[in-house]
Scaffold this active site. Structure first.
Site, PDB file in Angstrom:
ATOM      1  N   LYS A  96     -10.643   1.057   6.604  1.00  0.00           N
ATOM      2  CA  LYS A  96     -10.165   2.438   6.461  1.00  0.00           C
ATOM      3  C   LYS A  96     -11.207   3.203   5.643  1.00  0.00           C
ATOM      4  O   LYS A  96     -11.488   2.842   4.499  1.00  0.00           O
ATOM      5  CB  LYS A  96      -8.812   2.466   5.749  1.00  0.00           C
ATOM      6  CG  LYS A  96      -8.310   3.874   5.460  1.00  0.00           C
ATOM      7  CD  LYS A  96      -7.074   3.852   4.569  1.00  0.00           C
ATOM      8  CE  LYS A  96      -6.771   5.252   4.056  1.00  0.00           C
ATOM      9  NZ  LYS A  96      -5.710   5.240   3.005  1.00  0.00           N
ATOM     10  N   GLY A 157      -0.638  10.313  -3.402  1.00  0.00           N
ATOM     11  CA  GLY A 157       0.227  10.010  -4.538  1.00  0.00           C
ATOM     12  C   GLY A 157       1.182  11.096  -4.956  1.00  0.00           C
ATOM     13  O   GLY A 157       1.901  10.939  -5.943  1.00  0.00           O
ATOM     14  N   ALA A 183      -0.872   9.342   3.289  1.00  0.00           N
ATOM     15  CA  ALA A 183      -0.843  10.089   2.019  1.00  0.00           C
ATOM     16  C   ALA A 183       0.205  11.204   2.026  1.00  0.00           C
ATOM     17  O   ALA A 183       0.328  11.968   2.971  1.00  0.00           O
ATOM     18  CB  ALA A 183      -2.212  10.690   1.705  1.00  0.00           C
ATOM     19  N   GLY A 184       0.959  11.243   0.951  1.00  0.00           N
ATOM     20  CA  GLY A 184       1.927  12.316   0.744  1.00  0.00           C
ATOM     21  C   GLY A 184       3.358  11.965   1.098  1.00  0.00           C
ATOM     22  O   GLY A 184       4.296  12.601   0.614  1.00  0.00           O
ATOM     23  N   ASN A 205       2.208   3.957   0.441  1.00  0.00           N
ATOM     24  CA  ASN A 205       1.921   3.108  -0.713  1.00  0.00           C
ATOM     25  C   ASN A 205       2.748   3.536  -1.928  1.00  0.00           C
ATOM     26  O   ASN A 205       3.709   2.889  -2.341  1.00  0.00           O
ATOM     27  CB  ASN A 205       0.438   3.139  -1.037  1.00  0.00           C
ATOM     28  CG  ASN A 205       0.041   2.165  -2.136  1.00  0.00           C
ATOM     29  OD1 ASN A 205      -1.135   2.020  -2.439  1.00  0.00           O
ATOM     30  ND2 ASN A 205       0.974   1.463  -2.760  1.00  0.00           N
ATOM     31  N   THR A 206       2.413   4.699  -2.489  1.00  0.00           N
ATOM     32  CA  THR A 206       3.022   5.129  -3.754  1.00  0.00           C
ATOM     33  C   THR A 206       4.547   5.165  -3.689  1.00  0.00           C
ATOM     34  O   THR A 206       5.221   4.731  -4.627  1.00  0.00           O
ATOM     35  CB  THR A 206       2.496   6.526  -4.131  1.00  0.00           C
ATOM     36  OG1 THR A 206       1.076   6.466  -4.258  1.00  0.00           O
ATOM     37  CG2 THR A 206       3.092   6.993  -5.453  1.00  0.00           C
TER      38      THR A 206
END
Length: 258
Positions: A96, A157, A183-184, A205-206
């Site tokens: 990635k 994040g 993301a987001g 992830n986050t």
């Protein structure tokens, strides 16, 4: 079966997860099992195969596809170097691409990402570039040899959801490669929203790692991704301007019956 096809690799799961921010590496195997993911990304700089201490790779099941990311790269040259290092370390040929030189918003550099993608694709990598959602950039990534395109929903994040929804939708409609929203995404409902839009997959992830119960949250995201994909394939009913009764309004309550 509805499989996700990334450069000939047929995947049952459309949920990709990251390995950062977890309270303990020991919980990662449980999360992977519970959310049924088949692809896990990790920052190459977090892997030290020469360390005598436990390594992050020790917590990722052997049948999971590793997706090393080039987090920390500020330009194409650094991203290429990190990708080559990951392959030399035995992490496979998936990568990635993350090229970020802005430390405040952590937004990717699309131009440098295109350069890195072109170099690594020619070297046989399966390249998944993380990018600002822009149609012209996405087309150039296709030409450069990307295996999928990973537009951000919001800055990394933030858990703000898909703030770039209209731009991501354009990519879904126009790009003939898997679009993986990255993301987001902060809630399972937002993952479902991305899938309902027609995204091929999401990377989270986050939202999982920093929840109070990452194992259960992983399960929640897995279910949401499946629900969103099923809804997309079912072709959702159109939105109408005016009310339409669900049942016929004739055949009862005729004049004089009351």
């Amino acid at each position: 079966m509805d499989l996700l096809d990334i450069r000939g690799n047929k995947l049952k799961s459309r949920l990709l997860i990251g390995t950062g921010k977890f309270p303990s590496k020991h919980i990662i195997p449980q999360v992977i099992e519970n959310c049924e993911t088949q692809v896990v990304t990790m920052a190459v700089r977090r892997v030290d195969i020469g360390s005598k201490e436990e390594n992050l790779l020790d917590y990722i099941p052997k049948d999971t596809i590793l997706l090393p990311n080039t987090s920390g790269a500020r330009n194409a040259e650094e991203a290429v170097r990190i990708a080559r290092l990951a392959r030399a370390m035995g992490c496979g040929n998936w990568v990635k691409i993350e090229v970020i030189s802005d430390n405040k918003y952590l937004l990717p550099d699309n131009q440098e990402t295109i350069k890195a993608t072109e170099i690594l694709a020619k070297e046989g990598f399966i390249v998944l570039p993380y990018m600002n959602p822009d149609l012209m950039t996405a087309r150039r990534l296709v030409d450069a040899g990307a295996a999928a395109v990973m537009p951000l929903g919001a800055p990394i994040g933030t858990n703000k959801g898909i703030r770039t929804k209209e731009l991501v939708q354009i990519l879904i409609d126009e790009i003939d490669l898997p679009i993986i929203v990255d993301a987001g995404i902060g809630k399972p409902s937002q993952a479902a929203e991305a899938m309902e839009m027609g995204a091929a997959a999401v990377l989270v992830n986050t939202a999982i790692a920093t929840s109070k119960d990452p194992v259960q949250m992983g399960k929640a995201f897995s279910l949401a991704v499946k629900a969103g994909r099923t809804a997309y394939l079912s072709k959702m009913a159109p939105i109408k301007e005016h009310a339409h009764a669900s049942s016929p309004l004739t055949g009862f309550l005729h004049k004089g019956e009351l």
